[in-house]
Design a protein around this motif. Structure first.
Motif, mmCIF file in Angstrom:
data_model
loop_
_atom_site.group_PDB
_atom_site.id
_atom_site.type_symbol
_atom_site.label_atom_id
_atom_site.label_comp_id
_atom_site.label_asym_id
_atom_site.label_seq_id
_atom_site.Cartn_x
_atom_site.Cartn_y
_atom_site.Cartn_z
ATOM 1 N N GLY A 166 0.811 -1.208 0.000
ATOM 2 C CA GLY A 166 0.000 0.000 0.000
ATOM 3 C C GLY A 166 0.843 1.256 0.000
ATOM 4 O O GLY A 166 0.582 2.190 -0.764
ATOM 5 N N VAL A 167 1.887 1.255 0.823
ATOM 6 C CA VAL A 167 2.762 2.431 0.900
ATOM 7 C C VAL A 167 3.441 2.666 -0.439
ATOM 8 O O VAL A 167 3.519 3.794 -0.933
ATOM 9 C CB VAL A 167 3.804 2.248 2.023
ATOM 10 N N VAL A 168 3.908 1.583 -1.053
ATOM 11 C CA VAL A 168 4.587 1.728 -2.345
ATOM 12 C C VAL A 168 3.624 2.299 -3.380
ATOM 13 O O VAL A 168 3.965 3.187 -4.160
ATOM 14 C CB VAL A 168 5.158 0.369 -2.809
ATOM 15 N N LEU A 169 2.370 1.810 -3.350
ATOM 16 C CA LEU A 169 1.372 2.304 -4.301
ATOM 17 C C LEU A 169 1.069 3.776 -4.070
ATOM 18 O O LEU A 169 0.957 4.548 -5.008
ATOM 19 C CB LEU A 169 0.085 1.489 -4.159
ATOM 20 N N LEU A 170 0.935 4.152 -2.787
ATOM 21 C CA LEU A 170 0.554 5.519 -2.473
ATOM 22 C C LEU A 170 1.682 6.500 -2.720
ATOM 23 O O LEU A 170 1.480 7.584 -3.239
ATOM 24 C CB LEU A 170 0.100 5.621 -1.014
ATOM 25 N N ALA A 171 2.909 6.102 -2.312
ATOM 26 C CA ALA A 171 4.005 7.063 -2.304
ATOM 27 C C ALA A 171 4.898 6.965 -3.530
ATOM 28 O O ALA A 171 5.584 7.915 -3.868
ATOM 29 C CB ALA A 171 4.838 6.884 -1.044
ATOM 30 N N GLY A 172 4.895 5.806 -4.190
ATOM 31 C CA GLY A 172 5.828 5.620 -5.288
ATOM 32 C C GLY A 172 5.468 6.505 -6.471
ATOM 33 O O GLY A 172 4.300 6.708 -6.757
ATOM 34 N N ASP A 173 6.458 7.016 -7.167
ATOM 35 C CA ASP A 173 6.176 7.852 -8.322
ATOM 36 C C ASP A 173 6.120 7.023 -9.596
ATOM 37 O O ASP A 173 5.829 7.524 -10.659
ATOM 38 C CB ASP A 173 7.225 8.961 -8.453
#
Lengths: 201, 335
Positions: A166-173
């Motif tokens: 989830g974090v990767v999806l939310l924060a990743g560019d």
């Protein structure tokens, strides 16, 4: 017993300091103290593995990340701008929660059957205690974690994994599931076409 | 000698621990002082210059001169600094650096360990204490209230967290082979074969992460003087700076001790050369590892920061995981 009360006082004082500190970095330092005292409390309860893990995981990893974020966000040393003081409003529900908590504690203590307490809490840190099946030892802890409590352990792992994704999806560019090079190529082509169009007009 | 041993055996535990701690503190501080001198000497030789050679014969009194200088220096606190945390940070670094020696065993004599405490979760406690060490750098850089220290400390935090993972994984390989978390037990398990042979990848990973964890060249991005003035300790001077400096060298020594205990057989003698006492073997192995460290510093240029992070996460961590899985598989299949 003296050790327990000393640790308890440090624990509560540092917890209060964590919440009350104006500067977020002070909260981190207070929380660090809190975790250290908590680990010491675990040691007095013969749970040495838990104590060490508590320091490695919480103080050594999670709290460092807190500090990392706080140091980046409030790079100056000034306290955060003072907002409206919400403490008085919170006092009533907090007081209610404290009363409920103590009520439950009193109820539990009144109805609990007295159990045999550990007669000795020395020796856990020394010698062969960790080799035998002693409460709180590494071997014992591992056995309990991977047999009796395997399902909760695995579910926790799954939840953490979901959180990470989830974090990767939310924060990743980077857009997931799309080839990055293909994406870049497309963007470049569009830019080139736009420039060409502009030049043509 | 026997009388002395008898008196010591009769002494209360706290007194024995106090005496042991004081002795060990003395040994560690002296080792730090001369490790620093030797590093400067070795750097000098490798760069074809004499190195410190003015104070005392062969520069042997240089550490004392340096100490006197640091003590006499003015202790500056920047106006923008956070007074409490600015003073606290060097202590955190120093205390965590020394605290690990409470559990490190140096040798064995007739079954009794040369250590302050024989903790059965020794290696875990060591990891726990050293994982606190990052706070000194991190808080110190933040509390200085200026940009270069902040950049240094943010780098330090990211770097140390990233490399700590791979480092812990390289430990676990050893723990699986030894079947115990006690440092003395791990050394005993290496009586026939030192673990750097079956755990050669683990050892390699450990050596790399160890250099990164102690923020030494080529991983000294934390205090990269060409870009960050002095990194996290730019604003510190005098004894407060000295504390960080001591902590760095003591951490180096710790890392060398861990390498010796986990991978190089501790106080076990190689090739059956048991006429040389175990403690001397231990010292020699630690010394060799320290020399290797200094050699690295004299040889290698600094990494670029993004490459450092990419290397840590994309190469080192998968490699450490693979090493761990293969080790566990082999041990499990062998039963």
């Amino acid at each position: 017993m003296i050790g327990f009360f000393a640790l308890a006082i440090v624990l509560i004082a540092s917890a209060v300091w964590t919440v009350a500190a104006r500067k977020p970095v002070y909260s981190v330092v207070a929380l660090l103290l809190h975790f250290a005292a908590l680990a010491a409390l675990y040691v007095t309860l013969n749970a040495e593995f838990l104590a060490v893990t508590q320091i490695i995981v919480y103080s050594g990893a999670i709290l460092v990340l807190f500090l990392f974020v706080i140091a980046l966000l409030s790079s100056g040393v000034a306290a955060f701008a003072q907002g409206p003081d919400r403490l008085p409003k919170a006092a009533i529900p907090a007081g209610f929660a404290v009363l409920v908590g103590f009520g439950l504690l009193a109820f539990g203590l009144a109805n609990a059957t007295p159990q045999a307490t550990a007669t000795s809490n020395s020796g856990s840190l020394h010698g062969a205690a960790g080799l035998a099946n002693v409460f709180g030892s590494v071997a014992d802890f591992g056995k309990a974690l991977f047999t009796t409590h395997l399902l909760p352990f695995e579910i926790t792992a799954l939840i953490l994994m979901v959180a990470v994704i989830g974090v990767v999806l939310l924060a990743g560019d980077v857009t997931p599931f799309v080839s990055r090079t293909a994406d870049t190529k497309r963007v470049k082509r569009e830019m080139r076409e736009a420039i060409l169009k502009e030049g043509g007009e | 000698m026997d009388a002395l041993v008898a008196t010591l055996n009769a002494a209360p535990l706290w007194l024995v621990i106090l005496i042991k701690s004081a002795l060990l503190l003395l040994v560690v501080v002296t080792t730090f002082a001369y490790a620093m001198l030797f590093e400067r000497k070795i750097l000098g030789w490798m760069q074809l210059r004499p190195g410190p050679n003015r104070v005392g014969p062969w520069g042997l009194l240089q550490p004392a001169a340096d100490a006197a200088k640091l003590i006499l220096k003015e202790d500056l606190t920047p106006k923008t600094a956070d007074p409490l945390i600015y003073r606290l940070a060097p202590f955190i670094s120093l205390i965590t650096a020394f605290a690990v020696y409470a559990v490190i065993p140096f040798g064995e004599n007739n079954g009794s360990l040369w250590a302050i405490g024989d903790v059965n979760a020794g290696i875990l406690l060591l990891m726990a204490i050293s994982s606190i060490g990052v706070y000194g750098i991190s808080l110190g850089g933040w509390a200085s209230g200026s940009k270069y220290p902040l950049l240094g400390s943010v780098r330090a935090t990211a770097q140390m967290i990233s490399y700590e993972l791979s480092m812990s994984m390289s430990f676990v390989g050893v723990l699986i082979l030894a079947g115990t978390t006690s440092l003395a037990g791990i050394v005993h398990a290496q009586a026939s074969m030192w673990f750097f042979i079956p755990q050669c990848f683990g050892f390699l990973i450990y050596v790399i992460t160890a250099v990164a964890e102690t923020n030494r060249t080529p991983f000294d991005l934390v205090e990269a003087e060409t870009e960050l003035v002095g990194g996290f300790h730019t604003e510190y001077s005098g004894l407060r700076f000295g504390s960080f400096f001591i902590a760095e060298y003591v951490n180096m020594l710790t890392v060398a001790c861990i390498a010796t205990l986990l991978f190089l057989g501790g106080w076990n003698a190689p090739f059956g050369l048991t006429m040389i006492p175990g403690i001397l073997w231990f010292v020699m192995k630690v010394g060799a590892f320290l020399f290797f460290y200094m050699w690295l510093r004299a040889t290698l240029p600094r990494f670029r920061y993004d490459r450092l992070m990419a290397f840590g996460w994309k190469i080192l961590l998968p490699a450490a995981t693979l090493n761990l899985i293969i080790t566990a598989l082999i041990v499990a299949l062998r039963g």
